[in-house]
Design an enzyme around this catalytic site. Structure first.
Site, short mmCIF file in Angstrom:
data_model
loop_
_atom_site.label_atom_id
_atom_site.label_comp_id
_atom_site.label_asym_id
_atom_site.label_seq_id
_atom_site.Cartn_x
_atom_site.Cartn_y
_atom_site.Cartn_z
N ARG A 81 31.25 -31.46 34.65
CA ARG A 81 30.47 -31.06 33.86
C ARG A 81 30.92 -31.06 32.32
O ARG A 81 30.18 -31.41 32.02
CB ARG A 81 28.86 -31.34 34.51
CG ARG A 81 28.95 -31.99 35.66
CD ARG A 81 27.47 -31.31 36.48
NE ARG A 81 28.13 -30.59 37.97
CZ ARG A 81 28.00 -29.67 38.48
NH1 ARG A 81 26.41 -29.91 38.85
NH2 ARG A 81 28.95 -28.75 38.74
N GLN A 87 34.68 -42.94 27.31
CA GLN A 87 35.32 -44.10 27.90
C GLN A 87 35.44 -45.78 27.13
O GLN A 87 34.24 -45.92 26.68
CB GLN A 87 35.00 -44.10 29.17
CG GLN A 87 35.54 -44.83 30.56
CD GLN A 87 35.03 -44.51 31.75
OE1 GLN A 87 34.26 -44.20 32.20
NE2 GLN A 87 35.97 -44.67 32.51
N SER A 89 34.19 -49.13 26.65
CA SER A 89 33.20 -49.64 27.27
C SER A 89 33.53 -51.31 27.92
O SER A 89 34.54 -51.63 27.07
CB SER A 89 32.06 -49.90 25.76
OG SER A 89 30.74 -50.41 26.30
N GLN A 90 33.49 -51.33 29.05
CA GLN A 90 33.17 -52.37 29.74
C GLN A 90 32.29 -53.53 29.46
O GLN A 90 32.02 -54.66 28.72
CB GLN A 90 32.85 -52.06 31.03
CG GLN A 90 33.85 -52.06 31.85
CD GLN A 90 33.83 -52.11 33.33
OE1 GLN A 90 32.83 -52.05 33.29
NE2 GLN A 90 35.15 -51.77 34.01
N ARG A 141 30.37 -57.98 34.41
CA ARG A 141 31.62 -56.61 34.95
C ARG A 141 31.21 -56.45 35.73
O ARG A 141 31.82 -55.47 36.91
CB ARG A 141 31.99 -55.78 33.51
CG ARG A 141 30.35 -54.42 33.91
CD ARG A 141 29.97 -53.88 33.42
NE ARG A 141 28.94 -53.13 32.77
CZ ARG A 141 28.92 -51.99 32.23
NH1 ARG A 141 29.79 -51.04 32.13
NH2 ARG A 141 27.61 -51.38 31.65
N ARG A 168 42.05 -30.26 41.62
CA ARG A 168 42.64 -32.05 41.91
C ARG A 168 44.03 -31.10 41.83
O ARG A 168 44.78 -32.45 42.37
CB ARG A 168 42.32 -32.11 40.85
CG ARG A 168 40.47 -32.22 39.82
CD ARG A 168 39.78 -32.95 41.20
NE ARG A 168 38.91 -33.30 41.21
CZ ARG A 168 37.31 -34.08 41.70
NH1 ARG A 168 38.59 -34.19 42.86
NH2 ARG A 168 36.44 -33.98 41.53
C1 FAD Z 1 38.60 -32.97 47.38
C2 FAD Z 1 37.70 -33.20 46.89
C3 FAD Z 1 36.67 -33.88 47.42
C4 FAD Z 1 35.34 -34.26 46.97
N1 FAD Z 1 34.21 -35.47 47.93
C5 FAD Z 1 33.35 -35.18 47.27
C6 FAD Z 1 32.70 -36.24 48.21
O1 FAD Z 1 32.84 -36.91 49.23
N2 FAD Z 1 30.76 -37.15 47.72
C7 FAD Z 1 30.90 -36.19 46.05
O2 FAD Z 1 29.69 -36.88 45.10
N3 FAD Z 1 31.84 -35.54 45.52
C8 FAD Z 1 32.60 -35.11 46.05
N4 FAD Z 1 33.85 -34.28 45.34
C9 FAD Z 1 33.09 -33.99 43.59
C10 FAD Z 1 32.59 -32.53 43.86
O3 FAD Z 1 31.81 -32.49 44.53
C11 FAD Z 1 32.38 -32.19 42.69
O4 FAD Z 1 31.43 -32.21 41.93
C12 FAD Z 1 33.46 -31.74 41.59
O5 FAD Z 1 34.65 -30.90 42.29
C13 FAD Z 1 32.88 -31.51 40.39
O6 FAD Z 1 33.26 -29.71 40.17
P1 FAD Z 1 32.40 -28.71 40.68
O7 FAD Z 1 30.64 -29.61 40.82
O8 FAD Z 1 32.76 -27.79 40.61
O9 FAD Z 1 31.96 -28.16 38.40
P2 FAD Z 1 32.43 -28.83 37.59
O10 FAD Z 1 31.32 -29.83 37.42
O11 FAD Z 1 33.62 -29.39 36.92
O12 FAD Z 1 31.82 -27.31 36.65
C14 FAD Z 1 32.72 -26.08 36.53
C15 FAD Z 1 31.74 -25.45 37.78
O13 FAD Z 1 29.91 -25.14 36.68
C16 FAD Z 1 29.25 -24.62 37.20
N5 FAD Z 1 28.28 -25.41 37.41
C17 FAD Z 1 28.60 -27.03 36.49
N6 FAD Z 1 27.03 -27.23 36.34
C18 FAD Z 1 26.40 -26.90 36.94
C19 FAD Z 1 24.85 -26.66 38.02
N7 FAD Z 1 23.95 -28.12 37.77
N8 FAD Z 1 24.68 -25.34 38.25
C20 FAD Z 1 25.16 -24.38 39.10
N9 FAD Z 1 26.43 -24.55 38.63
C21 FAD Z 1 27.05 -25.33 37.79
C22 FAD Z 1 29.85 -24.11 38.67
O14 FAD Z 1 30.05 -23.38 38.81
C23 FAD Z 1 31.07 -25.48 38.97
O15 FAD Z 1 32.21 -24.94 40.37
C24 FAD Z 1 35.10 -34.30 45.25
C25 FAD Z 1 35.76 -33.07 45.26
C26 FAD Z 1 36.97 -33.14 45.72
C27 FAD Z 1 37.78 -32.02 44.75
#
Ligand code: FAD
Length: 228
Positions: A81, A87, A89-90, A141, A168
């Site tokens: 996030r 991205q 657009s489709q 799409r 990742r």
């Molecule tokens: C191996 C793997 C498997 C996964 N499998 C699934 C799955 O099955 N289903 C699924 O839905 N997702 C899955 N994901 C996605 C995962 O849950 C995260 O959405 C994604 O990796 C983004 O990372 P993030 O949420 O740490 O942080 P980012 O969005 O990259 O944000 C970075 C950091 O900012 C902080 N942050 C950001 N937003 C907030 C907030 N709103 N509140 C508090 N702190 C915040 C957190 O510390 C976060 O770690 C998977 C990811 C991986 C790597």
């Protein structure tokens, strides 16, 4: 996939460390900018990582042009996030190319690969049939599979890059997004070698693997903290 670093904060590492230094110095960031040498930049960058003074990494941003990834991977990517995305657009761009991603597991099974290609081809034909029948692009799409390629622009700062790479570049991540972040790391290394070298899977920072199964680099067992 093609991933190009199109633009970035000039002198990204110096920007980070001069900013960090200014927080505990009589000198300004601008004055420190002219004083820090390459060794100091490298040392300071490591110190910032070790101490967790990570907000300073937010001052350097990187803009990538990303082409030829599947919609599976673009969806995984935008879950990070703290970045900006645009991205293709489709709704406004017709899916006229037959470009799609074939996972290696499918590519190496000739029979399944043919059926896979055929299914995508069929979806594509129906897509055009619907457009000809007057269905708007935004609705046609819906028939297209997640395998189809997309292109996007992503701007991410160095702090989020460290975080996203920690997830990742882990060998437990899916192959396509891992490949994407491997290229991103390579691109960063060209312009910010010290920072690029720090883009690693999370186990390097943890000192152990927190996944169910380890790839072998680090054991899964969290080391026990010795108490007196
Ligand atoms: C191996 C793997 C498997 C996964 N499998 C699934 C799955 O099955 N289903 C699924 O839905 N997702 C899955 N994901 C996605 C995962 O849950 C995260 O959405 C994604 O990796 C983004 O990372 P993030 O949420 O740490 O942080 P980012 O969005 O990259 O944000 C970075 C950091 O900012 C902080 N942050 C950001 N937003 C907030 C907030 N709103 N509140 C508090 N702190 C915040 C957190 O510390 C976060 O770690 C998977 C990811 C991986 C790597």
């Amino acid at each position: 996939m093609q991933v190009t670093l199109v633009n970035y904060t000039p002198n990204p590492e110096l920007t980070i460390v001069a900013t960090a230094r200014s927080s505990a110095s009589q000198l300004t960031m601008e004055e420190l900018w002219h004083k820090l040498n390459s060794q100091q930049i490298s040392d300071l960058l490591k110190q910032l990582l070790d101490s967790g003074h990570l907000s300073t990494f937010e001052h350097a941003s990187f803009t990538f042009n990303i082409q030829g990834i599947s919609r599976v991977t673009s969806h995984q990517l935008v879950r990070h996030r703290l970045a900006s995305y645009t991205q293709q657009s489709q709704r406004y761009v017709t899916l006229k190319d037959h470009r799609y991603v074939t996972p290696p597991t499918i590519a190496k099974q000739a029979g399944l690969r043919t059926q896979y290609q055929q299914a995508i081809e069929n979806a594509h034909q129906l897509y055009f049939q619907m457009l000809e029948a007057g269905i708007p692009m935004e609705d046609a799409r819906y028939i297209m599979p997640q395998a189809i390629e997309t292109q996007m622009v992503m701007t991410m700062n160095a702090r989020e890059l460290l975080h996203a790479c920690s997830l990742r570049l882990c060998l437990r991540a899916q192959w396509e997004i891992m490949e994407l972040f491997e290229i991103i790391k390579t691109e960063i290394e060209k312009v910010a070698p010290y920072l690029g070298a720090e883009l690693k899977p999370k186990c390097y920072q943890l000192g152990y693997c927190d996944e169910r199964e380890s790839c072998g680099i680090f054991p899964t067992i969290k080391p026990t903290v010795k108490t007196k």
